[in-house]
Every structure is written in C-alpha cells, then in structure tokens.
Scaffold this motif. Structure first.
Motif, PDB file in Angstrom:
ATOM      1  N   LEU A 162      -5.635  -5.228  -3.850  1.00  0.00           N
ATOM      2  CA  LEU A 162      -6.080  -5.010  -4.798  1.00  0.00           C
ATOM      3  C   LEU A 162      -5.251  -5.740  -6.244  1.00  0.00           C
ATOM      4  O   LEU A 162      -3.917  -5.122  -6.369  1.00  0.00           O
ATOM      5  CB  LEU A 162      -6.504  -3.495  -5.111  1.00  0.00           C
ATOM      6  CG  LEU A 162      -7.523  -3.327  -6.064  1.00  0.00           C
ATOM      7  CD1 LEU A 162      -8.935  -3.900  -5.826  1.00  0.00           C
ATOM      8  CD2 LEU A 162      -7.653  -1.665  -6.555  1.00  0.00           C
ATOM      9  N   THR A 163      -5.844  -6.449  -6.817  1.00  0.00           N
ATOM     10  CA  THR A 163      -5.025  -6.935  -7.907  1.00  0.00           C
ATOM     11  C   THR A 163      -6.003  -8.044  -8.875  1.00  0.00           C
ATOM     12  O   THR A 163      -7.165  -8.338  -8.498  1.00  0.00           O
ATOM     13  CB  THR A 163      -4.151  -8.195  -7.187  1.00  0.00           C
ATOM     14  OG1 THR A 163      -3.197  -8.550  -8.346  1.00  0.00           O
ATOM     15  CG2 THR A 163      -4.787  -9.448  -6.715  1.00  0.00           C
ATOM     16  N   PRO A 174      -0.535  -1.408  -4.833  1.00  0.00           N
ATOM     17  CA  PRO A 174      -1.773  -0.429  -4.722  1.00  0.00           C
ATOM     18  C   PRO A 174      -1.263   0.780  -4.275  1.00  0.00           C
ATOM     19  O   PRO A 174      -0.348   1.245  -3.405  1.00  0.00           O
ATOM     20  CB  PRO A 174      -2.772  -1.100  -3.701  1.00  0.00           C
ATOM     21  CG  PRO A 174      -2.348  -2.456  -3.470  1.00  0.00           C
ATOM     22  CD  PRO A 174      -0.913  -2.490  -3.839  1.00  0.00           C
ATOM     23  N   THR A 175      -1.615   2.147  -4.963  1.00  0.00           N
ATOM     24  CA  THR A 175      -1.461   3.364  -4.593  1.00  0.00           C
ATOM     25  C   THR A 175      -3.028   3.874  -4.329  1.00  0.00           C
ATOM     26  O   THR A 175      -3.964   3.781  -4.516  1.00  0.00           O
ATOM     27  CB  THR A 175      -0.786   4.229  -5.687  1.00  0.00           C
ATOM     28  OG1 THR A 175      -1.939   4.217  -6.813  1.00  0.00           O
ATOM     29  CG2 THR A 175       0.469   3.510  -6.199  1.00  0.00           C
ATOM     30  N   ASP A 180      -9.658   6.546  -2.933  1.00  0.00           N
ATOM     31  CA  ASP A 180      -9.269   5.755  -3.931  1.00  0.00           C
ATOM     32  C   ASP A 180      -8.085   4.945  -3.845  1.00  0.00           C
ATOM     33  O   ASP A 180      -7.055   5.461  -3.261  1.00  0.00           O
ATOM     34  CB  ASP A 180      -9.038   6.228  -5.655  1.00  0.00           C
ATOM     35  CG  ASP A 180     -10.363   6.983  -6.022  1.00  0.00           C
ATOM     36  OD1 ASP A 180     -11.432   7.006  -5.425  1.00  0.00           O
ATOM     37  OD2 ASP A 180     -10.291   7.672  -7.084  1.00  0.00           O
ATOM     38  N   THR A 181      -8.105   3.541  -4.155  1.00  0.00           N
ATOM     39  CA  THR A 181      -7.025   2.626  -4.457  1.00  0.00           C
ATOM     40  C   THR A 181      -6.910   2.054  -5.753  1.00  0.00           C
ATOM     41  O   THR A 181      -7.977   1.741  -6.289  1.00  0.00           O
ATOM     42  CB  THR A 181      -6.958   1.576  -3.396  1.00  0.00           C
ATOM     43  OG1 THR A 181      -7.054   1.911  -2.105  1.00  0.00           O
ATOM     44  CG2 THR A 181      -6.063   0.558  -3.755  1.00  0.00           C
ATOM     45  N   THR A 182      -5.682   2.297  -6.177  1.00  0.00           N
ATOM     46  CA  THR A 182      -5.547   2.048  -7.981  1.00  0.00           C
ATOM     47  C   THR A 182      -4.446   1.035  -7.761  1.00  0.00           C
ATOM     48  O   THR A 182      -3.437   1.026  -7.171  1.00  0.00           O
ATOM     49  CB  THR A 182      -5.294   3.288  -8.596  1.00  0.00           C
ATOM     50  OG1 THR A 182      -6.266   4.239  -8.290  1.00  0.00           O
ATOM     51  CG2 THR A 182      -5.072   2.913 -10.184  1.00  0.00           C
TER      52      THR A 182
END
Length: 657
Positions: A162-163, A174-175, A180-182
């Motif tokens: 994710l970027t 990503p965390t 959720d991925t943030t």
C-alpha cells in the motif's frame, strides 16, 4: 509488593512497553501522521457460486467489500492523488466509487497484480489549514466491490503493498491491525523535480500522445468541449484513429463538429434516465450518442469546410495524425461536441471530463492513457484575428504513451545485402506472423522455424510464392543445403532492403529500397533508420527527403517521400499478367556518409553500416538476425546487384506511369 501482572516485575511486558515506545509515531499512532495517511479496510466478504469447496479451495470465488481512505494531514495540497494497492488474491474489481483506475482501464477489471487508483471526480485533497479542518475536503473514501479467490472468513484478505503513487513522497512500511492496513507517506525533502507548480492547477505533462479536453462554453445543463489530439512520438503515426472514453455521470453527446460517433444510437437515452429527465420538446432523434462508452472517429477531408459538421481547426484529416518531424501542421486533430449533463450536475460550474480514455490506430504502436488531470485553461487565438487570446473555461490533459505488445506481430520487415556478397539476407521467416496451418506454393506444409533461404538480388522483386524456383536454383549454385519443408514466407505488407553500396577510405554509401506488397497505396509514408555509430557522418539522401532527428540521441535518420512522391503505390500486375508475377510498388534512394565525423574503430562493412532498428510509419520492422558475410568479397557482386535491381526498378517505374 508487586502483583504478578505488574509491568515492573514481568520482563516480557516491560520489554513490550519499551519496544512500543520506540516505534515511530506514524506506526503506533497512525492518526498522528503528518503527511498522507492511507488506510485499506476490509469490510465484509462471502462465498459466491460456483461452489468448489472442498474440492478446489484455491479457486473458490468470494465477494469482497472494502474501503480505501486517503487523508491529507500535511501542509501542502495533494494534487491528483494516486494510490497503489497491491492486491494478491486474484481480485476482479467490479466497482470503485469516488475513484477510477489510473491506467484508464474500465471496470470490471482484473487487478490481481495490483492497481493504481486515481480520484474521480475529486482529484485533489486540500489541507486542514486551507479548510479549517473540513474532513470532507481533506480525504477521499473509495468504496470497492469485487471478487477474490481462495480466501474466505474468518481470514481477512488484505493487500501486501500500500503506497502513495505520487512523486516526491516516502512511505512507511504497511502496518496491519485487525481488518486494516495503514501507511503514512511524508514529502521527500531530497526529491528533485523539473515540474514547476502552477497555482491551482497541475502542470502540463509530456507523452507520446496528449489529449486536451477544453470546455469552451458552458450552460446549466450542457456545455461545449473541444478535444485536441497531439502526436509527439517522433516515430509514431496514427491512421484511422478511434477515440473512446467512459461518461461517469450519465452524460450524452447531442451534436459534434470535426468528428463523429462510430455508431449513432440514442436508444439508451430514450429508454433510460435521460429520456425521463429531458422531456419534450427535447428531440432525441437529433442527438448523436447515448453510449456510456462512445467511440469517436475522424471525418474525411471533404468535410473540412462543411458548415454543419466541419469548420474546426485541425479537423477532418481522415484519421491521419503524422509525427511532428514529418509535418507539424498535420501532427494534431481536433473536434468539438455538445455534452448534455444529468442531475445532480445541473449547474454551469459543475464540469467533469470523461474517464478511462483509449486511442487506437490501424497502424503504429498501441497506447495506454492515464486519467485526465486538471491543468491551466488553454489559450485559443482570437478567431476574429485580434491580437488577443481566449481562455478555455476549464481544461484537462490526458497523457498516452506507447506500450509494448509482445503478441503483436510487425507489419514490415528488412532484408540486408552488400557489395561484397551476392547473397541477400532476406526477411525473417514469419517475420509478420504465420498461419496456424501454413502452406507453401506446392500445398505442402512449410516450416515456421527454418531460417529463410539466402536469395539472389532479383528475387527481392518477386512475390514470395514465386521465389521458390529462384531460391532453389541459387542454393544449388552455392552448394547450400535445401531444407524440407521449405521455410515459410515473411507475410509482411511492406519490406525494406538495406544495401551497403560502397565502403572507401573517406566515406561510404548505402541504398534503401521500399517495397509495398499490399493492395492499397500508402500515402504520406515515412521511415526511420537507427544507425548507432555512423549518423554523425550523414551527408545526403538523393531521391528522398532525409534528415537526422534532433531528439533521437543523434542516431536516427528520418526519411519520407519528396513532394509529389509521397505515395508508395500498391502491388500491381506485371507487364504480362499471364506470364509475369505481380510486382510491388517501390521507392529507392542512395544515402551518402563521410567518415570524417565518426569515431575511430567504426567498421562499416562488418556491422556499423547496417541499421539496428528500422521503423515504417511508426511501427518497428523485423530485422535479420545475421549480416551479409564478408568472407568472400566479389567485386562483381556490387555491379551485378546494383544493375539488376536498378534496371528492374526503372522498368517498374515506367510501367506505373
């Protein structure tokens, strides 16, 4: 006395607290990201038919619903936001509210290898400073619906990457927590760019083909837009172009000037929401297209000054857009259209361009178009001739670049010959493709893998199906083995012979001959020849118009027909059709070079005097994998080859006059 669960007495808990405190703020507390915060949230999913479990769990399809949230917590407005989502479960995306795929692909689309999303209709994200913390202007929430494979509840299918896809940002890893991925992306202070900010608008971008969408007049429920297609590709040419896009708000085309829909159909309006909203006296029989994805084609030259559908600058070119190096006045095409809108966009300031643009051409490379970006309004010269410009009400730019299609076969090929060898290295076997069940002239299966037979010079002027006797006789004369089955032909509509004509102390020369084996004349042809080391020594082209392209690393020679000689005529019958084979249309010229301006170590005869790439009308041609051998130099070979080919070409020219 400490309890058993005290953080000071339990070393594992103490270590965890220390590590938590050492984590970056954007990881432990994503809401404090002082940049662009991106969150992918998996909402729900369920199994859908066909039911394959437990026999084939990997290919079991599931419906999924997710949200992609892009929040600008930085100090600068984020223009034309783009986010890459690394899907990894064979996802097929069905819908994406508030965004589109940045590569111009229409939904549904296969995004299993990942996808870049772009905002639509809102493309920019303002800051809290600009809006006093108005979250609605600071963030975009994209609602995703699609199909994925092999992962069902209670597992949570999340992307592995994710970027932010915009230039000039650094993103954390990503965390993941729960569903959720943030990721947090901050401006890269070391990033350098040649692009200068232009206030409220994005700067113009460069590309092989650019399309401007300019709104020139606007009313409450409709507007007039001018679309301009510009070709910037030095090797590219568009012929019979087709332009298509997706309307995102139920718009339809009422009238046009300078171009026309490929299919005129208003049925979708009459039986759809447009017909319910636009009541009588609106006459849908006079509208042009209600397709959600219309295809637009150019008008013929005869309609240029037509007062009803012509009279637009750069219109009506019969679908031909030439490269600017050939003719800058013919390197663009324009048309205008009246677009009617649908609620809730019934306001003269509610303007949005169509999305998912695509341009095709019958010749030349394939193009992939990005989504339109808002740019500074285009300035048009005053039509009355006054020394002033008129600004468009709103402008968007679409950038399209060539893509390499590995499955697409060339339409042209090259043969090599030289003064020191009487054998011609012909076009490659099946250079432009072969039939699934190829046959030779004797109705025997031919070989699609066997290398093409070396030929005598005169064979270049004979159609492939009539070369068998010449090829066999020449092979017997040279004591070469004849394969069985014989190799298939090149199947190319255009072939180009590059002949190394001479090589002496101070210079050298080559002759290029173009053959048209097709059944239609080729108008305004051009060719580009890449010679990696010897172009600085280029002197003159004698029977064509030739020049070195300035933006080609000084290694490309651009050729086109002289005025009045820009037709490469089609294949014609021989002088006696009952006895003679058909003969191709052809053009030929000698090209001279000097050795004074080229680097030391150049070997013209061995390699440097032969092109590394050849383009015809924008398409790259197939080139032989071997060069003429210099093992046996024959002085007579040059005279024989030149005399035969020149005499036959002279006869052909006289026949065609």
């Amino acid at each position: 006395m400490a309890t058993p669960f005290s953080s000071t007495s339990n070393p594992i808990i103490l270590l965890s607290l220390v590590l938590f405190c050492l984590l970056p703020t954007s990881f432990s507390q994503p809401s404090r990201c002082n940049g662009v915060l991106i969150t992918y949230r998996y909402l729900t999913g369920n199994q859908i038919p066909p039911i394959l479990l437990p026999a084939d769990p990997v290919n079991q399809p599931y419906r999924f619903e997710s949200t992609l949230t892009v929040l600008n917590n930085g100090r600068d407005e984020l223009k034309n936001w783009r986010v890459f989502v690394g899907f990894k479960h064979g996802e097929l995306l069905v819908s994406a509210k508030n965004a589109v795929l940045a590569n111009g692909t229409s939904l549904p689309a296969n995004v299993s290898g990942g996808a870049v999303f772009a905002g639509s209709p809102a493309t920019d994200l303002k800051t809290a400073i600009q809006t006093a913390g108005d979250i609605n202007q600071m963030q975009a929430v994209v609602e995703l619906v699609g199909t994925q494979f092999g992962v069902g509840g209670p597992d949570v299918p999340l992307p592995d990457t994710l970027t932010l896809a915009n230039d000039g940002f650094l993103c954390s890893n990503p965390t993941t927590q729960g569903n959720d991925t943030t990721v947090c992306c901050i401006p890269d202070q070391k990033a350098k760019t040649n692009i200068t900010a232009m206030g409220d608008f994005s700067p113009l971008q460069s590309g092989d083909v650019t399309i401007m969408y300019d709104v020139v007049m606007t009313y409450e429920n409709n507007y007039w837009a001018q679309v301009t297609i510009s070709n910037h590709n030095p090797f590219g040419r568009l012929e019979n172009w087709n332009l298509s896009w997706d309307w995102m708000g139920g718009e339809f085309i009422n009238s046009m000037r300078g171009a026309y829909p490929k299919v005129v159909d208003t049925g979708d309006c009459i039986f759809g929401n447009q017909g319910q909203f636009y009541k009588d006296p609106f006459d849908f029989s006079k509208a042009l297209s209600c397709d959600r994805r219309p295809t637009i084609v150019d008008l013929p030259l005869s309609k240029t000054n037509d007062t009803n559908i012509g009279m637009v600058p750069f219109c009506c070119r019969n679908g031909i857009i030439l490269p600017p190096a050939m003719d800058s006045t013919k390197s663009k095409s324009s048309f205008q259209m009246q677009v009617y809108k649908m609620p809730p966009n019934l306001n003269k300031t509610q303007l949005a361009p169509p999305q998912n643009w695509k341009i095709n051409s019958t010749i030349g490379p394939d193009y992939q178009c990005e989504q339109p970006i808002r740019v500074s309004p285009t300035l048009f010269p005053n039509p009355s001739g006054l020394p002033s410009n008129t600004a468009a009400i709103a402008s968007w730019q679409v950038v399209c670049n060539t893509t390499r299609n590995e499955t697409k076969k060339p339409t042209c090929c090259v043969s090599f010959s030289s003064f020191f060898n009487d054998s011609v290295v012909p076009c490659n076997t099946c250079a432009c493709g072969c039939d699934s069940n190829p046959l030779n002239t004797n109705n025997n299966v031919c070989s699609a893998t066997e290398p093409a037979l070396l030929l005598p010079a005169e064979a270049l002027l004979v159609p492939f199906e009539n070369r068998t006797r010449l090829a066999r006789t020449f092979a017997d004369l040279k004591r070469r083995e004849i394969p069985n089955p014989l190799p298939c032909g090149d199947n190319c509509g255009v072939s180009i012979n590059w002949h190394l004509l001479s090589d002496f102390k101070d210079g050298w020369s080559a002759r290029i001959t173009l053959f048209n084996w097709g059944d239609t004349d080729i108008v305004d042809w051009f060719a580009s020849v890449e010679l990696d080391r010897v172009i600085p020594g280029f002197e003159k082209v004698y029977s064509m118009d030739g020049k070195v392209l300035p933006d080609s690393n000084n290694n490309t020679l651009f050729l086109q027909g002289l005025p009045g000689l820009n037709y490469l005529i089609a294949e014609r019958n021989g002088s006696n059709p009952r006895k003679d084979p058909r003969v191709p249309g052809s053009q030929q010229s000698v090209i001279s070079f000097t050795k004074k301006k080229i680097a030391a170590g150049v070997n013209v005869a061995r390699r440097d005097g032969f092109p590394t790439k050849v383009y015809f009308n924008g398409e790259e041609c197939s080139i032989p994998t071997i060069l003429p051998s210099s093992a046996r130099r024959k002085a007579a070979a040059s005279a024989v080859f030149s005399t035969i080919l020149t005499l036959i070409l002279l006869i052909l020219v006289l026949m065609q006059q």
